[in-house]
Design a protein around this motif. Structure first.
Motif, mmCIF file in Angstrom:
data_model
loop_
_atom_site.group_PDB
_atom_site.id
_atom_site.type_symbol
_atom_site.label_atom_id
_atom_site.label_comp_id
_atom_site.label_asym_id
_atom_site.label_seq_id
_atom_site.Cartn_x
_atom_site.Cartn_y
_atom_site.Cartn_z
ATOM 1 N N GLY A 107 -10.256 9.824 -21.389
ATOM 2 C CA GLY A 107 -11.366 9.842 -20.448
ATOM 3 C C GLY A 107 -10.945 10.286 -19.072
ATOM 4 N N ILE A 108 -9.659 10.617 -18.892
ATOM 5 C CA ILE A 108 -9.140 11.068 -17.602
ATOM 6 C C ILE A 108 -9.090 12.597 -17.589
ATOM 7 N N GLN A 150 -12.835 9.425 -0.208
ATOM 8 C CA GLN A 150 -11.394 9.186 -0.307
ATOM 9 C C GLN A 150 -11.042 7.759 0.070
ATOM 10 N N PHE A 151 -11.747 7.214 1.049
ATOM 11 C CA PHE A 151 -11.420 5.869 1.508
ATOM 12 C C PHE A 151 -12.024 4.805 0.601
ATOM 13 N N ARG A 152 -13.028 5.190 -0.181
ATOM 14 C CA ARG A 152 -13.506 4.250 -1.206
ATOM 15 C C ARG A 152 -12.462 4.113 -2.307
ATOM 16 N N GLY A 208 -9.398 5.822 -13.696
ATOM 17 C CA GLY A 208 -10.833 5.911 -13.992
ATOM 18 C C GLY A 208 -11.672 5.597 -12.779
ATOM 19 N N PHE A 209 -11.214 4.635 -11.989
ATOM 20 C CA PHE A 209 -11.914 4.291 -10.748
ATOM 21 C C PHE A 209 -11.804 5.424 -9.735
ATOM 22 N N ALA A 210 -10.597 5.944 -9.525
ATOM 23 C CA ALA A 210 -10.388 6.991 -8.522
ATOM 24 C C ALA A 210 -11.115 8.278 -8.893
ATOM 25 N N GLN A 211 -11.224 8.557 -10.179
ATOM 26 C CA GLN A 211 -11.898 9.759 -10.653
ATOM 27 C C GLN A 211 -13.376 9.770 -10.272
ATOM 28 N N ASP A 265 -0.868 8.409 -2.339
ATOM 29 C CA ASP A 265 -2.286 8.713 -2.135
ATOM 30 C C ASP A 265 -2.951 8.804 -3.496
ATOM 31 N N LEU A 266 -3.563 7.736 -3.917
ATOM 32 C CA LEU A 266 -4.170 7.682 -5.243
ATOM 33 C C LEU A 266 -5.280 8.720 -5.377
ATOM 34 N N PHE A 267 -6.110 8.853 -4.346
ATOM 35 C CA PHE A 267 -7.231 9.778 -4.414
ATOM 36 C C PHE A 267 -6.755 11.201 -4.706
ATOM 37 N N LEU A 268 -5.750 11.671 -3.966
ATOM 38 C CA LEU A 268 -5.275 13.030 -4.165
ATOM 39 C C LEU A 268 -4.446 13.163 -5.441
ATOM 40 N N ALA A 269 -3.726 12.131 -5.829
ATOM 41 C CA ALA A 269 -2.995 12.183 -7.094
ATOM 42 C C ALA A 269 -3.967 12.403 -8.252
ATOM 43 N N MET A 270 -5.105 11.747 -8.203
ATOM 44 C CA MET A 270 -6.101 11.879 -9.258
ATOM 45 C C MET A 270 -6.942 13.134 -9.094
#
Length: 700
Positions: free
Chosen positions: A50-51, A664-666, A637-640, A65-70
């Protein structure tokens, strides 16, 4: 919309009824949503986990940086469509749903719908809206009666009468709503709220930032254009007078972070108290023209603003107020007036304020008008929703969601028991509130009746006005009556979800129950990280800084001990500081107070969903899929979900008006406080997203 002698015509079968203009966060209800600012679908790219691995940036460590990694590769390679102000998860799903609704609506013509049927009304609304040639041919004739009503104003009594008469159709300085009474949640009560600005927020009038100054100049030019097109030879001078008046109105208004305070906004007033609050304001005339029952208590959400408004009615020339009213009416109707008006509206609202590069198709404007948004179901929104559900929402989805919600509710209850900062007395009250939650999934059990709504072929402005009048009247006649708990505040085809504090309910429309939020082909870890966090987000709104002031019946009541509230405020104060430090565009920081409720819901929703996912495993380990552990898939899954990009002009508006933080900050601001994230990726001191366990913020 015409107003003969400022009295609504007596209507038997087909009433002039209306839609109250309710912004997701300035509404008088205590409704909060999972999304207003965000973002794009990866539905067509999901893999076994699902990713969407193709959107990931492997050069970025998730510990930094989780947002950019995802999402980093997606961010680099994706261009915002020219006709959109932003693009991301939510936006792509909305776009796809718009196409699906278009197919449904355009197919109605071939069925030769019977006169008076919902299908006939949908068909006539849609086709009249997209028929720009007919709109051009009609010229100003459809709006002439409204403009004459403004010209006939002779005193402030007539002025406020027209403000009342235009409720739901035109945004005026004093708006009227009908919502459950927080003192008696079983009945509806009327409320007054501030409004009537042509720019998105008071900040646009009052702040010196050059971006706001540019918007003010563009707004003045826009109004000048509207006046000139309507035949006014002094358009530029008159536009300047209107903007000067609106600046004074803006200065009197409350900032948005203050308007969301439940206690400050609850000010019930008797007729005598209203008169004392705003001497000289002709409330009897205003209320009669707004169809309010006489002699009722009315909640005034911003009392000192109403006082200031009454003062402006006295101090500002009547001719200036008439120009203001004319500008509001022209702006409200511009999209269904001849090409010059449509072009002017597009240049201001879409290019200047939202930053788009080209117009979206006219059919899509029509679909979005019908769909509506939070608190505004739109013309025939539920009638369209019935068509949408029949084709696109399998019954199995509803059952699967019910199971997910049940798991989240169980996890929330368990989490309350484990709180170290809350006393047993307050925990008992929290459990009581949670036990009274009402859950709505997919679509209403009772559909809205549009029998009294009249739609006519080739009458774009008339149809828009009648639809607005229909919705407003439907709401306002309920004042003093029993609250309808079957009612929905969103259509099934809406990509969103919400919590209503007045009704203590969580609502998940059908259209959000698709990838990447809800993917029947994905494993549970990703679904819990995505739709599970959405469910947890909405549950958590009942316990955020404002929702926690209401009890399980929707009553404004303090069910906290003083020490517990103090502990809660200490944690949330740190959350305000965290988000206020974020800077989505240079020089513009998030308002941590304005976004607090949504940040609490994001934080608590993620943490509760993680607990629910763990409970669902029943002690069994989660397998590695696509190279990711279950814990990592949950976080990804959350960051996506928050994948997205926003144009700077639109971002500026969102920072000023939206209670949701930037995407991004969420993603990063939420997970940096989550033990689940740190454990999944083994963060350590030196990592950019490292946060010591004792500094992580935990609420529910």
């Amino acid at each position: 919309m015409t107003a003969p002698n400022f009295r609504r015509a007596a209507l038997a079968a087909a009433a002039l009824l209306a839609v109250a203009s309710v912004h997701a966060q300035t509404a008088t209800t205590t409704t909060t949503t999972v999304e207003t600012t965000t973002t794009t679908s990866t539905a067509t790219k999901t893999m076994g986990s699902g990713i969407d691995r193709s959107g990931m940036d492997t050069s970025v460590r998730p510990q930094d940086d989780l947002f950019l990694a995802m999402n980093g590769t997606w961010v680099k390679n994706t261009q915002i469509p020219a006709d959109k102000s932003r693009w991301g998860t939510f936006d792509a799903l909305r776009d796809r749903t718009d196409h699906e609704v278009r197919d449904l609506v355009e197919g109605l013509q071939a069925t030769h719908p019977a006169a008076g049927s919902d299908a006939q009304k949908i068909n006539d609304f849609f086709r009249s809206y997209v028929d720009e040639a007919a709109i051009d041919k009609a010229g100003l004739a459809p709006i002439e009666a409204s403009l004459k009503d403004v010209d006939s104003i002779r005193d402030t009594g007539m002025l406020v009468g027209l403000m009342g008469h235009w409720q739901g159709v035109v945004r005026t300085p004093l708006g009227v709503d009908a919502n459950p009474d927080v003192d008696d949640p079983g009945v509806y009560i009327a409320s007054f709220r501030q409004g009537g600005l042509g720019l998105p927020d008071r900040d646009y009038y009052l702040k010196a930032d050059e971006r706001f100054a540019k918007a003010r100049a563009a707004y003045t030019d826009y109004l000048a254009r509207l006046f000139t097109l309507s035949g006014d030879a002094d358009g530029p001078a008159h536009a300047a007078r209107v903007v000067a008046l609106e600046t004074k109105i803006a200065a009197a208004q409350w900032p948005r972070d203050r308007t969301r305070d439940q206690k400050l906004a609850h000010n019930p007033k008797t007729p005598a108290e209203l008169d004392a609050l705003a001497p000289g304001f002709d409330f009897p005339t205003f209320e009669a023209q707004a169809q309010l029952p006489p002699g009722k208590i009315i909640v005034v959400r911003q009392p000192d603003y109403v006082t200031a408004l009454a003062g402006l009615l006295k101090s500002e020339p009547l001719d200036t107020w008439k120009l203001y009213m004319k500008s509001r009416r022209l702006d409200s109707a511009a999209t269904v007036l001849p090409a010059g008006f449509r072009d002017a509206s597009y240049q201001f609202h879409q290019v200047t304020i939202a930053g788009v590069k080209e117009r979206q198709p006219r059919w899509q404007d029509a679909v979005q008008q019908m769909n509506g948004g939070l608190g505004v179901t739109g013309p025939l929104g539920e009638a369209v929703g019935q068509l949408y559900v029949a084709r696109y929402f399998p019954p199995a989805y509803r059952a699967r969601m019910q199971a997910l919600v049940a798991n989240l509710m169980k996890a929330y209850s368990t989490s309350i028991d484990g709180l170290t900062w809350m006393s047993p007395a307050t925990k008992k009250e929290a459990h009581l509130k949670l036990s009274k939650y009402n859950v709505k999934i997919g679509y209403p059990d009772v559909w809205r009746d549009y029998g009294a709504l009249v739609m006519k072929p080739g009458d774009a402005l008339g149809n828009a006005d009648r639809a607005a009048a229909f919705e407003y009247h439907r709401e306002i006649v309920r004042i003093g009556g029993k609250v309808d708990r079957t009612e929905w505040g969103m259509t099934p085809q809406t990509i969103n979800a919400y919590y209503s504090g007045n009704k203590n309910e969580i609502v998940f429309p059908a259209a959000i129950l698709q990838p990447p939020f809800f993917n029947v082909a994905a494993d549970d870890a990703v679904n819990y990280g995505a739709i599970g966090a959405v469910i947890g987000h909405e549950i958590s709104h009942g316990f955020d800084d404002q929702g926690s002031q209401l009890d399980g019946d929707g009553r404004l009541r303090n069910w906290w001990t003083d020490d517990d509230r103090k502990a809660f405020d200490e944690i949330t104060g740190r959350l305000v500081a965290q988000y206020s430090a974020y800077e989505p565009i240079p020089g513009q920081h998030l308002n941590g107070k304005l976004t607090l409720g949504e940040n609490i819901a994001d934080l608590s929703g993620l943490q509760i969903s993680y607990k629910a996912w763990k409970l669902s495993l029943d002690g069994k380990p989660s397998p590695v899929i696509d190279g990711f552990t279950g814990e990592q898939r949950f976080i990804y899954g959350f960051a996506q979900v928050w994948r997205g990009k926003v144009r700077d002009e639109r971002e500026l508006e969102l920072i000023a008006t939206d209670p949701h933080s930037a995407a991004q900050f969420r993603a990063d601001g939420t997970t940096i406080n989550a033990d689940a994230y740190h454990d999944a990726f083994h963060t350590k001191p030196g990592d950019k997203m490292w946060k010591a366990p004792e500094d992580r913020l935990r609420l529910w």
